[in-house]
Design a protein around this motif. Structure first.
Motif: not given
Length: 335
Positions: A118-146
């Protein structure tokens, strides 16, 4: 007579092949809602057919994992490379004291899978933007917060893309630098009030984060060290939850659909040879059969939408540092 008959058969075969290629191209465009101008269509079709042949050739001989078409199949290499935004800085071991996890005494389960947690949010789409680093950072932080508070909610990747001066927005970044930025400048904000838009606008926006909007603060983060260490990563998965990491992406990876990914060209000697951030969310083993040995794997979350791979996830061979995945595992804890 035989000569002319042979020529006729060749012509018929070419016509049939062309029709089959036209049919599969039309089917692909319909499935993925691809609408091109007449001039562009020819180039896109050429890209697609090249991938189509590579996919068919791979699937004929590889029994461990399969390739298939997706939204990337008609794209150029330059277009798909936009998705690869990891730029890891020189590794720095944090000096703060870190609790140890005695691996010999620590009982590790045979498998872990956080995909349905339940602490893992749904998979998202970074689109045509090199922002994979932000998704990796936020996914782990979301889980830790929950995990710590029980409060389940999205945090904002877009805030990092727009505001994080330690990284480069759609031009790439380092998830540990993102955690450092959040630690230095207050924390992460709610993803519902600062939603992700860079995938559609192709750009980063103007930072409009406010400190009073912070809902999660970074308390501590570090690499999983020493590295690469499979057992240690498994231990941290059990104690911390999902771990951000980085991999080297080869062209074959874009078209992964199922099985345990591996590629001899993805076992590299340079640990800094990585270009994409992902999140390790578990591990397991494909049982041995009478014809094949057991295959240990990591379960990994991507940020290319649920239409990619196995509903946004992939399995990759564990224990051989495939694509450098075992060199870059890191964890974060909320304050």
């Amino acid at each position: 007579m035989k000569f002319y008959l042979a020529i006729l058969l060749v012509i018929v075969a070419v016509v049939i092949a062309d029709k089959e290629e036209d049919d599969v191209w039309r089917s692909y465009k319909k499935k993925y809602n691809k609408n091109h101008s007449s001039k562009e269509d020819a180039n896109r079709k050429r890209n697609f057919l090249k991938k189509h042949k590579a996919i068919e050739a791979h699937n004929r001989v590889n029994k461990e994992w399969k390739m298939g078409h997706n939204k990337f199949s008609d794209m150029t290499e330059e277009e798909t490379n936009v998705l690869l935004g990891t730029k890891m800085v020189k590794r720095r071991v944090k000096s703060e004291s870190e609790p140890s996890y005695p691996l010999i005494e620590r009982a590790l389960p045979t498998s872990i899978d956080y995909r349905s947690n339940r602490c893992l949010q749904p998979v998202e789409d970074q689109g045509d933007c090199g922002s994979c680093w932000s998704f990796a950072a936020i996914t782990a932080l979301e889980f830790s917060q929950c995990k710590k508070t029980g409060a389940r909610g999205p945090l904002s990747e877009q805030m990092l893309v727009d505001c994080d001066t330690y990284n480069f927005g759609c031009n790439g970044g380092d998830f540990t630098q993102a955690w450092q930025y959040l630690q230095d400048y207050g924390g992460a904000v709610n993803g519902s009030t600062y939603p992700y838009v860079s995938g559609t606008t192709k750009t980063q926006g103007t930072c409009n984060s406010r400190s009073n909007a912070v809902v999660a603060r970074v308390g501590y983060f570090n690499w999983v060290i020493p590295y690469p260490n499979v057992t240690l990563i498994m231990s941290y998965l059990q104690s911390e939850g999902p771990l951000a990491s980085a991999i080297k992406v080869l062209d074959s990876f874009f078209y992964y659909t199922s099985g345990v990914y591996s590629d001899p060209a993805c076992i590299v000697s340079d640990e800094y040879d990585v270009n994409h951030a992902i999140v390790i969310v578990g591990y397991g083993t494909v049982p041995a059969t009478t014809t094949s040995p057991a295959i240990p794997y990591w379960i990994v979350r991507n940020s290319w939408s649920i239409d990619w791979g196995n509903r946004g996830y992939f399995f990759i061979r564990r224990g051989v540092n495939m694509c450098n995945i075992e060199s870059w595992a890191a964890y974060v804890r909320v304050a």
